[in-house]
Design an enzyme around this catalytic site. Sequence first.
Site, PDB file in Angstrom:
ATOM      1  N   ASP A  74       0.817  -1.210   0.000  1.00 29.98           N
ATOM      2  CA  ASP A  74       0.000   0.000   0.000  1.00 29.98           C
ATOM      3  C   ASP A  74       0.852   1.263   0.000  1.00 29.98           C
ATOM      4  O   ASP A  74       0.456   2.293  -0.551  1.00 29.98           O
ATOM      5  CB  ASP A  74      -0.931   0.003   1.212  1.00 29.98           C
ATOM      6  CG  ASP A  74      -2.123  -0.935   1.016  1.00 29.98           C
ATOM      7  OD1 ASP A  74      -2.245  -1.517  -0.079  1.00 29.98           O
ATOM      8  OD2 ASP A  74      -2.918  -1.081   1.965  1.00 29.98           O
ATOM      9  N   GLY A  75       2.027   1.214   0.630  1.00 32.45           N
ATOM     10  CA  GLY A  75       2.916   2.363   0.616  1.00 32.45           C
ATOM     11  C   GLY A  75       3.352   2.724  -0.796  1.00 32.45           C
ATOM     12  O   GLY A  75       3.446   3.906  -1.154  1.00 32.45           O
ATOM     13  N   ASN A 147      -4.474   9.169   1.352  1.00 32.26           N
ATOM     14  CA  ASN A 147      -4.917   8.637   2.646  1.00 32.26           C
ATOM     15  C   ASN A 147      -5.306   9.720   3.633  1.00 32.26           C
ATOM     16  O   ASN A 147      -6.435   9.774   4.093  1.00 32.26           O
ATOM     17  CB  ASN A 147      -3.822   7.764   3.268  1.00 32.26           C
ATOM     18  CG  ASN A 147      -3.957   6.300   2.903  1.00 32.26           C
ATOM     19  OD1 ASN A 147      -4.891   5.905   2.228  1.00 32.26           O
ATOM     20  ND2 ASN A 147      -3.019   5.495   3.343  1.00 32.26           N
ATOM     21  N   GLU A 148      -4.354  10.559   3.987  1.00 32.25           N
ATOM     22  CA  GLU A 148      -4.642  11.538   5.021  1.00 32.25           C
ATOM     23  C   GLU A 148      -3.634  12.673   5.062  1.00 32.25           C
ATOM     24  O   GLU A 148      -2.489  12.542   4.626  1.00 32.25           O
ATOM     25  CB  GLU A 148      -4.677  10.883   6.414  1.00 32.25           C
ATOM     26  CG  GLU A 148      -3.329  10.513   7.003  1.00 32.25           C
ATOM     27  CD  GLU A 148      -2.830   9.153   6.618  1.00 32.25           C
ATOM     28  OE1 GLU A 148      -1.614   9.054   6.352  1.00 32.25           O
ATOM     29  OE2 GLU A 148      -3.619   8.193   6.571  1.00 32.25           O
ATOM     30  N   THR A 188      -9.008   3.184   6.328  1.00 30.71           N
ATOM     31  CA  THR A 188      -8.518   1.857   6.699  1.00 30.71           C
ATOM     32  C   THR A 188      -7.012   1.865   6.945  1.00 30.71           C
ATOM     33  O   THR A 188      -6.392   0.797   7.019  1.00 30.71           O
ATOM     34  CB  THR A 188      -8.845   0.828   5.602  1.00 30.71           C
ATOM     35  OG1 THR A 188      -8.342   1.296   4.344  1.00 30.71           O
ATOM     36  CG2 THR A 188     -10.342   0.610   5.497  1.00 30.71           C
ATOM     37  N   TYR A 190      -3.975   4.783   8.791  1.00 30.43           N
ATOM     38  CA  TYR A 190      -3.581   5.354  10.088  1.00 30.43           C
ATOM     39  C   TYR A 190      -4.810   5.674  10.945  1.00 30.43           C
ATOM     40  O   TYR A 190      -4.843   5.427  12.152  1.00 30.43           O
ATOM     41  CB  TYR A 190      -2.751   6.610   9.828  1.00 30.43           C
ATOM     42  CG  TYR A 190      -1.949   7.140  10.995  1.00 30.43           C
ATOM     43  CD1 TYR A 190      -2.044   6.614  12.281  1.00 30.43           C
ATOM     44  CD2 TYR A 190      -1.062   8.208  10.799  1.00 30.43           C
ATOM     45  CE1 TYR A 190      -1.305   7.115  13.328  1.00 30.43           C
ATOM     46  CE2 TYR A 190      -0.314   8.710  11.842  1.00 30.43           C
ATOM     47  CZ  TYR A 190      -0.439   8.176  13.110  1.00 30.43           C
ATOM     48  OH  TYR A 190       0.301   8.679  14.137  1.00 30.43           O
ATOM     49  N   SER A 191      -5.829   6.222  10.319  1.00 31.60           N
ATOM     50  CA  SER A 191      -7.035   6.594  11.058  1.00 31.60           C
ATOM     51  C   SER A 191      -7.666   5.395  11.755  1.00 31.60           C
ATOM     52  O   SER A 191      -8.144   5.494  12.890  1.00 31.60           O
ATOM     53  CB  SER A 191      -8.051   7.251  10.118  1.00 31.60           C
ATOM     54  OG  SER A 191      -9.245   7.569  10.788  1.00 31.60           O
ATOM     55  N   SER A 193      -6.156   2.697  12.873  1.00 29.15           N
ATOM     56  CA  SER A 193      -5.352   2.316  14.033  1.00 29.15           C
ATOM     57  C   SER A 193      -5.503   3.312  15.178  1.00 29.15           C
ATOM     58  O   SER A 193      -5.234   2.976  16.336  1.00 29.15           O
ATOM     59  CB  SER A 193      -3.874   2.196  13.641  1.00 29.15           C
ATOM     60  OG  SER A 193      -3.332   3.456  13.314  1.00 29.15           O
ATOM     61  N   ALA A 212      -4.094   9.709  20.080  1.00 32.33           N
ATOM     62  CA  ALA A 212      -3.753   9.651  21.512  1.00 32.33           C
ATOM     63  C   ALA A 212      -4.204  10.920  22.226  1.00 32.33           C
ATOM     64  O   ALA A 212      -3.422  11.618  22.857  1.00 32.33           O
ATOM     65  CB  ALA A 212      -2.249   9.428  21.690  1.00 32.33           C
TER      66      ALA A 212
END
Length: 292
Positions: A74-75, A147-148, A188, A190-191, A193, A212
């Site tokens: 995916d990267g 992605n983000e 699906t 980083y978000s 996780s 966090a």
Amino acid sequence: MKIALFGKSFSAERGPHVKQLIQSLTDAGVRLLFYKPFADLVSNHLSLPQLSETFSDHKDIRTGVDMLLSIGGDGTMLDTVPVVRDSGVPVLGINMGRMGFLSSIAKQEIELAVERITNGDYTIEERSLISLEQPEGMFDDLHVALNELSVFRHGTTSLIVINVFVDEVFVNAYWADGLLIATPTGSTAYSLSAGGPILTPDSAVFVITPIATHNLSVRPIVIPDKSLIRLRVTGRHTNYSLNLDSRSVIIDQSVDIIVKKAAFHVRLVKMEGKDFYATIREKLLWGIDIRN
């Protein structure tokens, strides 16, 4: 038919699969265009077809290329965004990694995938991008992410405070390690996780996901993707990290970040039997009894 092959790394383990892919495409009469750094890696282990060509950047594939194959995980798929940009060239991922939400074709499916590609037996799925509108010039001439977009504390263990405004209406001041604004594709990644929801690819939304957060009652929030999002970061330290997918810069608190949906889409190739729900069932092991 002319297909571009893009990759960022190569190993002996991948060798047989890459060789099979090249051979299958060549046998089908496909003209090949290799990403030059990838061709240099592959040619140390495999013989490239004599009539194959190379390309170096997005300008070289804007015309005459029917599809780009991303060879990796995916990267690697994310790294195709600076290559295809707004060219409209569809992208198909050949998964050489592990999870593979975006790289949907497994190594064992290469021959079948090539057959379907050459027969035109596939559909195109448009994926929205997120665009950094301000500050300008932070990521050269490409300020979009598949992605983000994320902000994260830099060089400190202290929390940062991210003040979020949506269409100039104040949402919240997030005390956290950082914050994500994810597309449906990025939901699906980083978000997910960080506790964000899973969004279907055609959802016309973004998700704001704190990383966090200090306040446990704070949860991710889904907003329309037509919204204009403004971030103002404060805290004890003046610098923080601003990221578009895997690209990162260090920025100070003197400027606001303004984000909106990009004006163009990335076009992903979708094969029969590779629907989104099947993918998340497979990758996230939904419905699998692991008690034994």
